[in-house]
Design an enzyme around this catalytic site. Sequence first.
Site, PDB file in Angstrom:
ATOM      1  N   SER A 139       0.914  -1.007  -0.024  1.00 33.68           N
ATOM      2  CA  SER A 139       0.034  -0.154  -0.172  1.00 33.68           C
ATOM      3  C   SER A 139       1.049   0.964   0.053  1.00 33.68           C
ATOM      4  O   SER A 139       1.604   0.983   0.607  1.00 33.68           O
ATOM      5  CB  SER A 139      -1.005   0.132   1.212  1.00 33.68           C
ATOM      6  OG  SER A 139      -1.420   1.168   1.411  1.00 33.68           O
ATOM      7  N   TYR A 152      -2.919  -0.937  10.338  1.00 33.38           N
ATOM      8  CA  TYR A 152      -2.891  -0.958   9.135  1.00 33.38           C
ATOM      9  C   TYR A 152      -1.360  -0.612   8.381  1.00 33.38           C
ATOM     10  O   TYR A 152      -0.665  -1.380   7.739  1.00 33.38           O
ATOM     11  CB  TYR A 152      -4.177  -0.832   8.761  1.00 33.38           C
ATOM     12  CG  TYR A 152      -4.341  -0.859   6.777  1.00 33.38           C
ATOM     13  CD1 TYR A 152      -4.495  -1.933   6.277  1.00 33.38           C
ATOM     14  CD2 TYR A 152      -3.707   0.058   6.118  1.00 33.38           C
ATOM     15  CE1 TYR A 152      -5.031  -2.085   5.332  1.00 33.38           C
ATOM     16  CE2 TYR A 152      -3.398  -0.414   4.807  1.00 33.38           C
ATOM     17  CZ  TYR A 152      -3.759  -1.389   4.117  1.00 33.38           C
ATOM     18  OH  TYR A 152      -3.615  -1.402   2.651  1.00 33.38           O
TER      19      TYR A 152
END
Length: 256
Positions: A139, A152
Site C-alpha cells: 500500500s 494497517y
Amino acid sequence: MKRNVVVTGSTSGIGLGIARAFAQEGANLLINGFGPADEIEKIRKELEAKGGKVIYHAADMTKPAEITDMIETAISQFGGIDVLVNNAGIQHVAPIEEFPIEKWDQIIAINMSSAFHTMRAAIPNMKGKKSGRIINIASAHGLVASPFKSAYVTAKHGIMGLTKTAALELAEHGVTVNAICPGYVLTPLVEKQIPDTAKARGMTEEQVKKDVILASQATKEFVTVEQVAACAIYLASEAAQQITGTHISIDGGWTA
C-alpha cells in the site's frame, strides 16, 4: 503452458481483480477469501470459464496451519505454484489509545503474518523449480503513514521489509519478490472505512472522500482494480525477471 497461481483475499476487491486478470491468461487458480458459499462458487465458475482449473480454499488468514494447508493443496492439485499473490487484508480506524487489542492482532496477522506463512510454505516448491513470482500487495501506507491506522500502516511497512528480505534470499534461485503499493482503490475495504474515518475525524462521508482519501492523490482520482491487476501481470511476466526486492507505486502521485 498454464501457470499455477494462488491469490489470497481474492473473493472481492483487488484480489478478485488480480484473479480475473490471471484467469484471462488461462491460468490455474486457487482463490481464497470470505463470502457466502453461493457467491464464491459463482466467482469460481466465472474464473474457470476462462480455461484454467479454479479451486477455492477457505483458509483463515489468521491461522498458520490453515494457510500451510492452502499452499499444500495448490501444490498437490496443480503440481506446483508459479505465482503467489499475497493480497488478503482488513482495516480498522481508531486512535492508538482507543485501538482494540484484538483488532491490532487480527490486522497484523492477516495483513502481514499471513504473507510470511504463505511464502514459507511455497518457497521450497519455487526453489525446487528454480522459478517463481511472489507479489505482495502492500500500500502507499507501506511507504508513508496516516493517522488512526496504526495497525494497517505497521503491517504494510512490515510487508515491505519481508519483500526485500525474501528477494535477497531467493535472488539466485530464479524467484522474484516484489510489492505493489496502491493508493486508494474504491474497494469494499475502502468503502467500509469511510464512515469510520468520518466518525474519527468528525466529518461527513463526502468530506472524507474529498478532503481525506483523495487529498493525498495528486490526480484526485481513485486507482482502479484493473490497474493494480495489470501491474501484477507485468511483475509475473518474463519481462520482469530482473525486477526483485522493490515496489511499484500506483498511487496517483501520493508518495511523490
